[in-house]
Structure formats: C-alpha cells, structure tokens
Design a protein around this motif. Structure first.
Motif, PDB file in Angstrom:
ATOM      1  N   VAL A 286     -42.455  64.816  16.646  1.00 24.75           N
ATOM      2  CA  VAL A 286     -41.988  63.692  17.457  1.00 24.75           C
ATOM      3  C   VAL A 286     -42.001  62.386  16.665  1.00 24.75           C
ATOM      4  O   VAL A 286     -40.983  61.671  16.621  1.00 24.75           O
ATOM      5  N   PRO A 287     -43.117  62.001  16.010  1.00 19.83           N
ATOM      6  CA  PRO A 287     -43.075  60.766  15.215  1.00 19.83           C
ATOM      7  C   PRO A 287     -42.007  60.780  14.136  1.00 19.83           C
ATOM      8  O   PRO A 287     -41.316  59.777  13.920  1.00 19.83           O
ATOM      9  N   ALA A 288     -41.851  61.924  13.463  1.00 17.81           N
ATOM     10  CA  ALA A 288     -40.837  62.011  12.408  1.00 17.81           C
ATOM     11  C   ALA A 288     -39.434  61.845  12.990  1.00 17.81           C
ATOM     12  O   ALA A 288     -38.584  61.152  12.414  1.00 17.81           O
ATOM     13  N   GLY A 289     -39.181  62.470  14.139  1.00 11.43           N
ATOM     14  CA  GLY A 289     -37.879  62.333  14.779  1.00 11.43           C
ATOM     15  C   GLY A 289     -37.607  60.905  15.224  1.00 11.43           C
ATOM     16  O   GLY A 289     -36.489  60.399  15.076  1.00 11.43           O
ATOM     17  N   LEU A 290     -38.627  60.247  15.758  1.00 13.57           N
ATOM     18  CA  LEU A 290     -38.456  58.857  16.196  1.00 13.57           C
ATOM     19  C   LEU A 290     -38.199  57.928  15.014  1.00 13.57           C
ATOM     20  O   LEU A 290     -37.369  57.012  15.095  1.00 13.57           O
ATOM     21  N   ILE A 291     -38.916  58.148  13.923  1.00 11.78           N
ATOM     22  CA  ILE A 291     -38.691  57.322  12.738  1.00 11.78           C
ATOM     23  C   ILE A 291     -37.285  57.550  12.192  1.00 11.78           C
ATOM     24  O   ILE A 291     -36.595  56.602  11.800  1.00 11.78           O
ATOM     25  N   ALA A 292     -36.848  58.815  12.180  1.00 13.06           N
ATOM     26  CA  ALA A 292     -35.496  59.112  11.707  1.00 13.06           C
ATOM     27  C   ALA A 292     -34.461  58.405  12.579  1.00 13.06           C
ATOM     28  O   ALA A 292     -33.478  57.845  12.077  1.00 13.06           O
ATOM     29  N   LEU A 293     -34.684  58.414  13.888  1.00 15.63           N
ATOM     30  CA  LEU A 293     -33.748  57.751  14.800  1.00 15.63           C
ATOM     31  C   LEU A 293     -33.791  56.235  14.634  1.00 15.63           C
ATOM     32  O   LEU A 293     -32.763  55.561  14.736  1.00 15.63           O
ATOM     33  N   SER A 294     -34.976  55.715  14.352  1.00 15.24           N
ATOM     34  CA  SER A 294     -35.107  54.265  14.185  1.00 15.24           C
ATOM     35  C   SER A 294     -34.483  53.771  12.891  1.00 15.24           C
ATOM     36  O   SER A 294     -34.215  52.568  12.747  1.00 15.24           O
ATOM     37  N   LEU A 295     -34.227  54.685  11.948  1.00 15.66           N
ATOM     38  CA  LEU A 295     -33.588  54.272  10.699  1.00 15.66           C
ATOM     39  C   LEU A 295     -32.196  53.706  10.940  1.00 15.66           C
ATOM     40  O   LEU A 295     -31.707  52.887  10.152  1.00 15.66           O
ATOM     41  N   VAL A 296     -31.549  54.141  12.016  1.00 18.28           N
ATOM     42  CA  VAL A 296     -30.197  53.649  12.316  1.00 18.28           C
ATOM     43  C   VAL A 296     -30.213  52.136  12.537  1.00 18.28           C
ATOM     44  O   VAL A 296     -29.522  51.393  11.821  1.00 18.28           O
ATOM     45  N   PRO A 297     -30.999  51.596  13.494  1.00 20.85           N
ATOM     46  CA  PRO A 297     -31.026  50.136  13.646  1.00 20.85           C
ATOM     47  C   PRO A 297     -31.696  49.424  12.478  1.00 20.85           C
ATOM     48  O   PRO A 297     -31.349  48.287  12.166  1.00 20.85           O
ATOM     49  N   ILE A 298     -32.655  50.086  11.816  1.00 19.67           N
ATOM     50  CA  ILE A 298     -33.325  49.438  10.689  1.00 19.67           C
ATOM     51  C   ILE A 298     -32.361  49.232   9.532  1.00 19.67           C
ATOM     52  O   ILE A 298     -32.326  48.153   8.906  1.00 19.67           O
ATOM     53  N   VAL A 299     -31.563  50.246   9.224  1.00 23.84           N
ATOM     54  CA  VAL A 299     -30.580  50.116   8.148  1.00 23.84           C
ATOM     55  C   VAL A 299     -29.543  49.048   8.500  1.00 23.84           C
ATOM     56  O   VAL A 299     -29.153  48.231   7.659  1.00 23.84           O
ATOM     57  N   ALA A 300     -29.085  49.065   9.752  1.00 28.09           N
ATOM     58  CA  ALA A 300     -28.117  48.052  10.182  1.00 28.09           C
ATOM     59  C   ALA A 300     -28.719  46.654  10.096  1.00 28.09           C
ATOM     60  O   ALA A 300     -28.052  45.701   9.666  1.00 28.09           O
ATOM     61  N   GLY A 301     -29.979  46.533  10.482  1.00 27.84           N
ATOM     62  CA  GLY A 301     -30.652  45.240  10.388  1.00 27.84           C
ATOM     63  C   GLY A 301     -30.832  44.790   8.953  1.00 27.84           C
ATOM     64  O   GLY A 301     -30.673  43.609   8.634  1.00 27.84           O
TER      65      GLY A 301
ATOM     66  N   MET B 143     -36.058  51.502  21.491  1.00 27.73           N
ATOM     67  CA  MET B 143     -35.335  52.499  20.714  1.00 27.73           C
ATOM     68  C   MET B 143     -33.883  52.648  21.170  1.00 27.73           C
ATOM     69  O   MET B 143     -33.143  53.477  20.642  1.00 27.73           O
ATOM     70  N   GLY B 144     -33.447  51.814  22.089  1.00 20.97           N
ATOM     71  CA  GLY B 144     -32.098  51.941  22.632  1.00 20.97           C
ATOM     72  C   GLY B 144     -31.007  51.968  21.577  1.00 20.97           C
ATOM     73  O   GLY B 144     -30.068  52.766  21.667  1.00 20.97           O
ATOM     74  N   ALA B 145     -31.121  51.112  20.554  1.00 23.10           N
ATOM     75  CA  ALA B 145     -30.072  51.043  19.531  1.00 23.10           C
ATOM     76  C   ALA B 145     -29.912  52.365  18.791  1.00 23.10           C
ATOM     77  O   ALA B 145     -28.797  52.751  18.426  1.00 23.10           O
ATOM     78  N   GLY B 146     -31.010  53.073  18.566  1.00 23.94           N
ATOM     79  CA  GLY B 146     -30.922  54.361  17.884  1.00 23.94           C
ATOM     80  C   GLY B 146     -30.208  55.404  18.724  1.00 23.94           C
ATOM     81  O   GLY B 146     -29.314  56.111  18.240  1.00 23.94           O
ATOM     82  N   THR B 147     -30.569  55.500  19.987  1.00 25.70           N
ATOM     83  CA  THR B 147     -29.951  56.486  20.871  1.00 25.70           C
ATOM     84  C   THR B 147     -28.495  56.151  21.150  1.00 25.70           C
ATOM     85  O   THR B 147     -27.659  57.053  21.307  1.00 25.70           O
ATOM     86  N   GLN B 148     -28.182  54.868  21.209  1.00 24.44           N
ATOM     87  CA  GLN B 148     -26.807  54.471  21.478  1.00 24.44           C
ATOM     88  C   GLN B 148     -25.850  54.958  20.394  1.00 24.44           C
ATOM     89  O   GLN B 148     -24.691  55.285  20.680  1.00 24.44           O
ATOM     90  N   VAL B 149     -26.317  55.030  19.161  1.00 25.90           N
ATOM     91  CA  VAL B 149     -25.476  55.570  18.095  1.00 25.90           C
ATOM     92  C   VAL B 149     -25.136  57.031  18.377  1.00 25.90           C
ATOM     93  O   VAL B 149     -23.994  57.472  18.197  1.00 25.90           O
ATOM     94  N   LEU B 150     -26.129  57.799  18.852  1.00 29.33           N
ATOM     95  CA  LEU B 150     -25.878  59.200  19.182  1.00 29.33           C
ATOM     96  C   LEU B 150     -24.921  59.343  20.359  1.00 29.33           C
ATOM     97  O   LEU B 150     -24.206  60.341  20.471  1.00 29.33           O
ATOM     98  N   VAL B 151     -24.915  58.357  21.248  1.00 29.12           N
ATOM     99  CA  VAL B 151     -24.009  58.389  22.391  1.00 29.12           C
ATOM    100  C   VAL B 151     -22.593  57.988  21.967  1.00 29.12           C
ATOM    101  O   VAL B 151     -21.603  58.607  22.376  1.00 29.12           O
TER     102      VAL B 151
END
Length: 233
Positions: A19-34, A167-175
């Motif tokens: 779970v932590p690894a998956g959340l960090i992977a998902l958070s990379l999306v907004p972090i990279v954009a930021g 974490m909304g920004a990460g999930t929104q990319v998947l949507v």
C-alpha cells in the motif's frame, strides 16, 4: 509446522509495504508535475496564458507543491503498520499534518484568487475545490485534536480522509487517461465530472479502509475479553 508457520509471515510482510509503495507511485504523478512547474518558475520559462498566474503570484503555488509533495510521500509511509508502532510515526506526523494544511490552504488560495483560464476548468469545479480544500484542512485539525486527547482511532480515520483528498491529483490522472485515449479531450462539464470522480474514488476507498480498521480493532480488543471470560468460567 515450520513451513506452515513461515508462510503466513511471508504473506504478512508483502502487503505491509504494498500500500505505501502504491501510494508513493501514485503520488509521483502530481510530484513530477509540480517539479516541472517549479523548474518553469526558477528558470524563467516563457510566460503564457496557461502559466501567467504562477509567475504573477508564485508563493502560493510553490507552497502548494512543496506541502503536497511532503504530505503525499510521508503520508503514504504512515500506512505501514510496522512504522505506526514506532516513534517514527509520531515524528513524521508532526511534519505530515502541517504539510497537509499548507497543501489545503494554498489550494484554497489559488482557487479563490488565481485567474484560471476557462479551458482548464469546468462549471462548478471551483466550488468543489473550495469544499474539498476546506474539508481537508478541517479533517487535519480534527485529527490533531483527537490525537492530543489520545484518541488514536479517530485520529487515524480523519487523517486517512485528509490523505484521500490530498491524493486527488494522482487518481484523477487514472480517471482522465482512459477517457482521453478513448474519447478525446473532455468538454467542460465532463472535465468537472472526471475531476470529481477522482476525489470520490479516493474517499470511498478511504471509508472502506477506515471500516476495515474498525472491524479489525474490535476483533483484537474482543479476543482477550472472550479469552478471559472463557478462562474465568
């Protein structure tokens, strides 16, 4: 007996960090954009209609990017059970909570005061952002008050909800990704619905996690009581 005992332990270790690894992977999306946005601001990129607001008022977006990045990464590690049982959890929490507040409050500021180009938003989206930003800040405050009075279960539940919003920004990319690939660029109304769907998915998952924790906690607290009752009888 040795094999039967070792197998459950191996099974428990893998999900703990999944779970932590998956959340960090998902958070990379907004972090990279930021990070890309920070690069634009620090290297003097060309000012366009899309990014002019950030150059005109950079402090809120810089605070949002840094606060959100810290909140998402350290917050993901808080979901590891082994870390929750250590002092690290408390120390990290003192960073996670303020970072989450910075993320939420800066998002509110940008929603209210930034002049966002119309193609980048949809009807009702600013109102949704204001409601969720306010809710995220409030949940962190409620979680802080709960842990100050020693209510760990309430603290954990409200911080989980705050993390789901953050974490909304990460999930929104998947949507957005499958919709854009199949249909194309969304219309303003669809854009708003897709954005809202990302937050909704996270909040539903958060509630499921909270309920599961509650059931697990009740079973663990009930087991000693049942054992004691059986012993006394």
């Amino acid at each position: 007996m040795t094999t039967a005992t070792a197998r459950p332990r191996a099974i428990r270790r893998r999900p703990e960090w999944l779970v932590p690894a998956g959340l960090i992977a998902l958070s990379l999306v907004p972090i990279v954009a930021g990070s890309a946005r920070l690069t634009q601001l620090t290297t003097g990129a060309a000012v366009t209609a899309e990014n002019a607001r950030f150059f005109d008022s950079p402090i809120p977006v810089v605070a949002h990017i840094i606060g959100s990045s810290v909140f998402l990464v350290l917050g993901a590690l808080q979901f590891a059970p082994s870390l929750r049982r250590r002092r690290w959890h408390r120390i990290a929490g003192r960073i996670v909570a303020p970072s989450g507040l910075v993320s939420a409050l800066s998002a509110l500021w940008m929603t209210v005061f930034y002049d966002i180009p119309s193609p980048l938003t949809g009807p009702g989206l600013p109102a949704i952002r204001i409601v969720l930003g306010t809710t995220m800040a409030a949940t962190i405050v409620v979680a802080f008050v709960a842990i100050r009075r020693g209510d760990v279960r309430t603290h954990s539940a409200w911080m989980t909800r705050a993390y789901a919003i953050g974490m909304g920004a990460g999930t929104q990319v998947l949507v957005f990704l499958p919709y854009t690939l199949l249909v194309g660029a969304p219309a303003p109304v669809t854009y708003t619905l897709l954005m809202a769907a990302g937050w909704a998915i996270n909040l539903v998952i958060a509630e499921l996690v909270i309920r599961r924790r509650t059931r697990t906690g009740r079973r663990r607290s009930g087991a000693p009581m049942a054992a004691t009752g059986a012993h006394l009888s």
